[in-house]
Design a protein around this motif. Structure first.
Motif, short mmCIF file in Angstrom:
data_model
loop_
_atom_site.label_atom_id
_atom_site.label_comp_id
_atom_site.label_asym_id
_atom_site.label_seq_id
_atom_site.Cartn_x
_atom_site.Cartn_y
_atom_site.Cartn_z
N LEU A 1 0.82 -1.21 0.00
CA LEU A 1 0.00 0.00 0.00
C LEU A 1 0.86 1.26 0.00
O LEU A 1 0.48 2.28 -0.59
CB LEU A 1 -0.96 -0.01 1.19
CG LEU A 1 -2.08 -1.05 1.07
CD1 LEU A 1 -2.86 -1.15 2.38
CD2 LEU A 1 -3.01 -0.73 -0.09
N ARG B 1 2.25 1.68 -3.77
CA ARG B 1 1.30 1.91 -4.87
C ARG B 1 1.06 3.40 -5.09
O ARG B 1 0.81 4.14 -4.15
CB ARG B 1 -0.03 1.23 -4.57
CG ARG B 1 0.10 -0.27 -4.64
CD ARG B 1 -1.18 -0.96 -4.23
NE ARG B 1 -0.96 -2.38 -4.29
CZ ARG B 1 -1.18 -3.13 -5.37
NH1 ARG B 1 -1.65 -2.59 -6.45
NH2 ARG B 1 -0.94 -4.41 -5.34
N GLU C 1 -1.52 4.77 -6.36
CA GLU C 1 -2.93 5.06 -6.08
C GLU C 1 -3.47 4.04 -5.08
O GLU C 1 -4.28 3.17 -5.45
CB GLU C 1 -3.76 5.03 -7.37
CG GLU C 1 -3.34 6.03 -8.41
CD GLU C 1 -3.67 7.47 -8.02
OE1 GLU C 1 -4.59 7.69 -7.20
OE2 GLU C 1 -2.98 8.37 -8.53
N PRO C 2 -3.07 4.08 -3.82
CA PRO C 2 -3.49 3.05 -2.87
C PRO C 2 -5.00 2.96 -2.66
O PRO C 2 -5.51 1.91 -2.31
CB PRO C 2 -2.77 3.44 -1.57
CG PRO C 2 -2.36 4.84 -1.74
CD PRO C 2 -2.22 5.09 -3.21
N LYS C 3 -5.70 4.04 -2.95
CA LYS C 3 -7.17 4.02 -2.77
C LYS C 3 -7.85 3.19 -3.86
O LYS C 3 -9.03 2.89 -3.75
CB LYS C 3 -7.72 5.45 -2.73
CG LYS C 3 -7.27 6.18 -1.49
CD LYS C 3 -7.79 7.60 -1.44
CE LYS C 3 -7.25 8.24 -0.17
NZ LYS C 3 -7.44 9.65 -0.13
N GLN C 4 -7.12 2.82 -4.89
CA GLN C 4 -7.70 2.01 -5.97
C GLN C 4 -7.47 0.52 -5.76
O GLN C 4 -7.66 -0.28 -6.67
CB GLN C 4 -7.13 2.45 -7.31
CG GLN C 4 -7.56 3.84 -7.71
CD GLN C 4 -6.99 4.24 -9.06
OE1 GLN C 4 -6.01 3.68 -9.53
NE2 GLN C 4 -7.61 5.23 -9.68
N ILE C 5 -7.12 0.14 -4.54
CA ILE C 5 -6.82 -1.27 -4.27
C ILE C 5 -8.04 -2.16 -4.48
O ILE C 5 -7.90 -3.29 -4.96
CB ILE C 5 -6.22 -1.45 -2.85
CG1 ILE C 5 -5.60 -2.84 -2.70
CG2 ILE C 5 -7.24 -1.21 -1.77
CD1 ILE C 5 -4.28 -3.01 -3.34
N ASP C 6 -9.23 -1.69 -4.15
CA ASP C 6 -10.43 -2.51 -4.35
C ASP C 6 -10.65 -2.79 -5.84
O ASP C 6 -11.01 -3.90 -6.22
CB ASP C 6 -11.66 -1.84 -3.75
CG ASP C 6 -11.61 -1.81 -2.23
OD1 ASP C 6 -10.97 -2.70 -1.63
OD2 ASP C 6 -12.22 -0.90 -1.64
N GLU C 7 -10.41 -1.78 -6.66
CA GLU C 7 -10.53 -1.96 -8.11
C GLU C 7 -9.49 -2.97 -8.60
O GLU C 7 -9.77 -3.82 -9.44
CB GLU C 7 -10.36 -0.63 -8.83
CG GLU C 7 -10.46 -0.71 -10.33
CD GLU C 7 -10.20 0.63 -11.01
OE1 GLU C 7 -10.01 0.60 -12.24
OE2 GLU C 7 -10.18 1.67 -10.34
#
Length: 153
Positions: A58, A61, A63-69
């Motif tokens: 995390l 990355r 864009e760590p907030k895009q992990i769910d995608e």
């Protein structure tokens, strides 16, 4: 040389760019039939499996907030990918296919199926080893890889 996903990438590379590869060492990657198993990974299950690794991931990355995608895309890929005769038939370079005897991610029967489908292949099974066979018994893995790479036939 590739391990697990890296080995599958190696299969596709060897199929699509035969002029750029002379040999392939594939570790822990057998025949993969669509629907082989159901993937439904998410961040919390991944963190529960290996918290230190995912904390590091995390941070790395962009864009760590895009992990769910990302997990959604990975799940979709694994639930739909099909790596069988249609891929293996087209790999013309020599392949050294290695697997741990107790690999749970690429069970031995799938590796042996790939062995039967690849046209120019050698098989090495590392006794009592799990998926990362090279971590469990690096000397056996290296002793198998070295002559394969040094062979000029």
């Amino acid at each position: 040389m590739g391990f697990s996903e890296g080995a599958y990438t190696g299969y596709f590379f060897a199929k699509n760019y035969p002029e750029k590869i002379s040999k392939l060492v594939a570790i822990g990657a057998g025949e993969w039939k669509k629907g082989f198993r159901k993937f439904d990974m998410n961040l919390s299950s991944a963190v529960a499996f290996d918290e230190a690794y995912w904390k590091q991931q995390l941070q790395l990355r962009p864009e760590p907030k895009q992990i769910d995608e990302w997990f959604s895309n990975v799940n979709n890929y694994y639930n739909t990918v099909d790596i069988r005769k249609n891929i293996f038939d087209q790999i013309k370079c020599p392949v050294l296919l290695l697997a741990g005897e107790k690999d749970q991610n690429a069970p031995l029967n799938t590796v042996i199926d790939a062995y039967h489908l690849l046209p120019n292949v050698q098989l090495g099974i590392i006794p009592n080893a799990p998926h990362p066979a090279f971590l469990a018994n690096f000397p056996a893995v290296w002793t198998t890889i070295t002559p394969f790479l040094n062979n000029t036939d």
